[in-house]
Design a protein around this motif. Structure first.
Motif, short mmCIF file in Angstrom:
data_model
loop_
_atom_site.label_atom_id
_atom_site.label_comp_id
_atom_site.label_asym_id
_atom_site.label_seq_id
_atom_site.Cartn_x
_atom_site.Cartn_y
_atom_site.Cartn_z
N THR A 44 -1.30 -3.12 -52.63
CA THR A 44 0.01 -3.21 -52.83
C THR A 44 0.55 -5.01 -52.57
N SER A 47 0.65 -4.32 -56.40
CA SER A 47 1.70 -3.62 -57.02
C SER A 47 3.58 -4.25 -57.01
N LEU A 93 -3.89 -0.53 -49.78
CA LEU A 93 -2.61 -0.11 -51.57
C LEU A 93 -1.49 1.18 -50.25
N ASP A 94 -0.52 0.98 -50.54
CA ASP A 94 0.47 1.59 -49.60
C ASP A 94 1.21 2.56 -50.85
N VAL A 98 4.40 1.67 -52.88
CA VAL A 98 4.86 1.06 -54.03
C VAL A 98 5.63 2.37 -54.84
#
Length: 383
Positions: A44, A47, A93-94, A98
């Protein structure tokens, strides 16, 4: 295709497009070219850093490559989920957050899906990605060569168009000109790009032959060590970004923004941090589609001079794989050179290949440029 010079075949590469049926998409307003930045950390934090950098530098898209939904070659990997491949990243990683953040910044999100998931889940993932707010899909390691494989791919492009998703077909698929019929197919690989660390003479061969067929996703590198160790240096990379045509240009392929978290080795490593200077600001501004193209001079495998126009601006790319060369550019096509400002981005004599020098040039009816061995330069003309 017939021409007096091999470069003229590249200049007229719309021939292959014209063998296809006309556009079948009534509303094409959602099909948008632009530069693409790959997110290399699958986190995240990485990103958000990529999105910020893209928004600040007029880069249209951020791509999530292999690993965001699991190991790409594992049949158990589910492309309807965000499940990080631990071999590539520890995450987290959301992706929904994002995508929401990217929309607020005017940046589009693209995702990669390997053929193993494509063949099992295509009809499921396309409407899902549309719902998520994804703008396009990169089809990876697709089957190629026989009639069935091509028919399946073209059907997959048509299905993506139904959900207003753009497409990049990767690996060995060769362009057939189907982008004329379904222009949501923006680009394809079928090319030995910078991931393979090609020498500059190989890149020039690619320009002369592969580009006859149409757009090629070249995965342009800039700060990665291979640029100076195995290729023609950063000035040549600027020139390649103009010479190798692709409506989606994937830039800084092995690099990450300074605010993105680093990891040991490979993509995302500390050695490949994007540094902002006059040359990179120009790199970020180079268009990906053109109003006019002229192949001005060259010799197969040795050098090439390509001029492309966007609006009233001209970009003249020179790639030189051999010894130091003097290139003469006739500028009669400009009609009035006194109205033009000319800036040259080049490798200066005695300078390392990681340094791009910049100077303003006064134009006359023709221009003579000295181009260093195994290097390149890019002349930007503005009115």
């Amino acid at each position: 295709m017939v021409a007096e010079h091999p470069g003229k075949l590249v200049e007229h590469n719309y021939f292959v497009l014209n063998l296809n049926e006309p556009n079948q998409i009534a509303n094409t307003s959602w099909i948008k070219p632009g530069q693409v930045l790959r997110e290399v950390t699958l986190t995240t934090a990485g990103s958000l850093a990529c999105i910020d950098f893209a928004a600040e530098n007029n880069i249209a898209y951020v791509l999530f490559d292999a690993g965001w939904y699991g190991a790409e070659e594992d049949m158990k990997s589910d492309a309807t989920t965000v499940t990080i491949d631990p071999a590539r990243s520890k995450g987290p990683l959301d992706l929904p957050e994002v995508i929401k953040y990217a929309e607020s910044k005017g940046v589009g999100i693209l995702v990669y899906v390997n053929k193993k998931a494509l063949h099992r889940q295509l009809d499921e993932i396309l409407p899902l990605y549309k719902k998520w707010g994804i703008k396009g899909v990169k089809y990876g390691f697709v089957n190629v060569g026989d009639q069935y494989a091509t028919a399946w791919l073209h059907q997959a492009v048509r299905k993506a168009a139904k959900y207003e998703l753009m497409v990049d077909i990767h690996d060995e698929y060769r362009p057939t000109g189907y982008s004329r019929t379904y222009p949501n197919l923006l680009t394809q690989e079928g090319i030995r790009g910078d991931e393979e660390s090609p020498s500059l003479d190989q890149a020039i061969y690619t320009l002369y032959n592969r580009m006859i067929c149409g757009a090629g996703d070249y995965t342009n590198c800039y700060f990665a060590e291979r640029v100076t160790e195995k290729m023609g240096g950063r000035a040549a990379q600027l020139a390649k970004l103009v010479a190798i045509y692709s409506p989606w240009q994937f830039v800084y392929w092995y690099d990450r923004p300074e605010k993105s978290p680093s990891r040991a080795g490979g993509a995302g490593s500390a050695e490949s941090v994007i540094k902002t200077d006059g040359a990179t600001k120009f790199y970020n501004s180079i268009p990906t589609v053109w109003d006019d193209t002229r192949f001005m001079d060259g010799k197969m495998g040795e050098y090439a001079v390509v001029a492309r126009r966007s609006g009233s601006d001209w970009y003249i790319s020179i790639l030189n794989a051999g010894d130091k060369r003097q290139v003469t550019l006739p500028l009669d096509f400009l009609k009035d050179t006194s109205a033009c400002e000319a800036t040259l981005y080049y490798q200066a004599p005695g300078k390392k290949k990681d340094v791009v020098s910049i100077k303003t040039i006064k134009l006359q009816s023709s221009l003579v440029l000295d181009v260093e061995a195994n290097s390149g330069c890019l002349l930007h003309l503005t009115r």
